[in-house]
Design a protein around this motif. Structure first.
Motif, PDB file in Angstrom:
ATOM      1  N   LYS A 125      38.463  44.161  38.111  1.00  0.00           N
ATOM      2  CA  LYS A 125      38.589  45.146  39.176  1.00  0.00           C
ATOM      3  C   LYS A 125      39.953  44.956  39.821  1.00  0.00           C
ATOM      4  O   LYS A 125      40.308  43.834  40.196  1.00  0.00           O
ATOM      5  CB  LYS A 125      37.492  44.912  40.209  1.00  0.00           C
ATOM      6  CG  LYS A 125      36.885  46.157  40.745  1.00  0.00           C
ATOM      7  CD  LYS A 125      35.740  45.849  41.665  1.00  0.00           C
ATOM      8  CE  LYS A 125      34.531  46.655  41.252  1.00  0.00           C
ATOM      9  NZ  LYS A 125      33.372  46.426  42.071  1.00  0.00           N
ATOM     10  N   VAL A 154      42.142  45.118  42.868  1.00  0.00           N
ATOM     11  CA  VAL A 154      41.937  45.173  44.313  1.00  0.00           C
ATOM     12  C   VAL A 154      43.089  45.917  44.976  1.00  0.00           C
ATOM     13  O   VAL A 154      42.872  46.760  45.838  1.00  0.00           O
ATOM     14  CB  VAL A 154      41.784  43.750  44.902  1.00  0.00           C
ATOM     15  CG1 VAL A 154      41.668  43.800  46.410  1.00  0.00           C
ATOM     16  CG2 VAL A 154      40.585  43.060  44.295  1.00  0.00           C
ATOM     17  N   ARG A 162      34.128  42.298  48.746  1.00  0.00           N
ATOM     18  CA  ARG A 162      33.084  42.935  47.941  1.00  0.00           C
ATOM     19  C   ARG A 162      33.393  42.827  46.448  1.00  0.00           C
ATOM     20  O   ARG A 162      32.507  42.535  45.631  1.00  0.00           O
ATOM     21  CB  ARG A 162      32.930  44.406  48.331  1.00  0.00           C
ATOM     22  CG  ARG A 162      31.967  45.189  47.457  1.00  0.00           C
ATOM     23  CD  ARG A 162      31.867  46.628  47.916  1.00  0.00           C
ATOM     24  NE  ARG A 162      31.051  46.757  49.101  1.00  0.00           N
ATOM     25  CZ  ARG A 162      29.712  46.957  49.070  1.00  0.00           C
ATOM     26  NH1 ARG A 162      29.090  47.066  47.923  1.00  0.00           N
ATOM     27  NH2 ARG A 162      29.034  47.052  50.184  1.00  0.00           N
ATOM     28  N   ALA A 163      34.656  43.056  46.082  1.00  0.00           N
ATOM     29  CA  ALA A 163      35.046  42.980  44.671  1.00  0.00           C
ATOM     30  C   ALA A 163      34.741  41.604  44.094  1.00  0.00           C
ATOM     31  O   ALA A 163      34.198  41.482  42.998  1.00  0.00           O
ATOM     32  CB  ALA A 163      36.528  43.303  44.523  1.00  0.00           C
ATOM     33  N   GLU A 180      30.748  40.988  44.001  1.00  0.00           N
ATOM     34  CA  GLU A 180      30.084  41.768  42.940  1.00  0.00           C
ATOM     35  C   GLU A 180      30.340  41.156  41.571  1.00  0.00           C
ATOM     36  O   GLU A 180      29.422  41.025  40.760  1.00  0.00           O
ATOM     37  CB  GLU A 180      30.589  43.209  42.946  1.00  0.00           C
ATOM     38  CG  GLU A 180      29.966  44.083  44.004  1.00  0.00           C
ATOM     39  CD  GLU A 180      30.543  45.494  44.024  1.00  0.00           C
ATOM     40  OE1 GLU A 180      31.531  45.752  43.299  1.00  0.00           O
ATOM     41  OE2 GLU A 180      30.008  46.320  44.774  1.00  0.00           O
TER      42      GLU A 180
END
Length: 169
Positions: free
Chosen positions: A16, A18, A115-116, A119
């Motif tokens: 992911k 960011v 959150r990244a 998760e």
């Protein structure tokens, strides 16, 4: 922060991005533009890492960030309801991230950068609060530091020479 050597080739890593920043270097010959990508990778099963990639093009910066992140994987301790075993505070620079244990059904209550990380670590129930600096890079690194600092009840029991029931009482 404890880093164990984890063989990333055996893990199915998801990534992911960011943040992507445009960075300019000013010289007498003119300005040179570069991009910096902050990338978080994880296997959604207790392994997560963060990396920084810098390059003249965005895709190349992301690729370099992914490579860097896979070299810096940490193992995250989780409990039976996919939360963390205890509350913890992760610090990096002037950013602090408070990680709070949550019961089943809470979900992930966290801001963007934290959150990244949470998760991709495979945690399903957690509450986090970003304290201090809101710099994305420092918040991500503080979250990683907090997750890496978690200790399972089994490890504590072994260290103290007691049973898990004695410690949990």
């Amino acid at each position: 922060m404890r880093h164990e050597i984890i063989d990333a080739s055996q893990l199915e890593l998801t990534d992911k991005v960011v943040s992507i920043k445009r960075v300019t270097k000013v010289t007498k010959g003119g300005n040179t533009m570069r991009f910096t990508a902050l990338v978080v990778v994880g296997d959604m099963n207790g392994h997560v890492g963060v990396g920084l990639g810098k390059a003249k093009e965005i895709p190349e910066a992301i690729r370099k960030g992914k490579e860097d992140a896979t070299k810096k994987l940490v193992t995250v301790v989780r409990d039976e309801n996919n939360s963390i075993p205890h509350d913890n505070l992760g610090k990096f620079g002037s950013a602090s991230v408070l990680l709070k244990r949550s019961p089943e059904g809470t979900g992930i209550i966290a801001g963007g950068p934290a959150r990244a990380v949470v998760e991709l670590a495979g945690i399903k129930n957690i509450r986090t609060k970003s304290l201090g600096s809101n710099n994305k890079q420092n918040v991500v690194l503080a979250t990683i530091a907090g997750l890496a600092g978690l200790v399972s009840p089994e490890d504590v029991a072994k260290k103290r020479g007691k049973s898990v029931d004695e410690i949990m009482a």
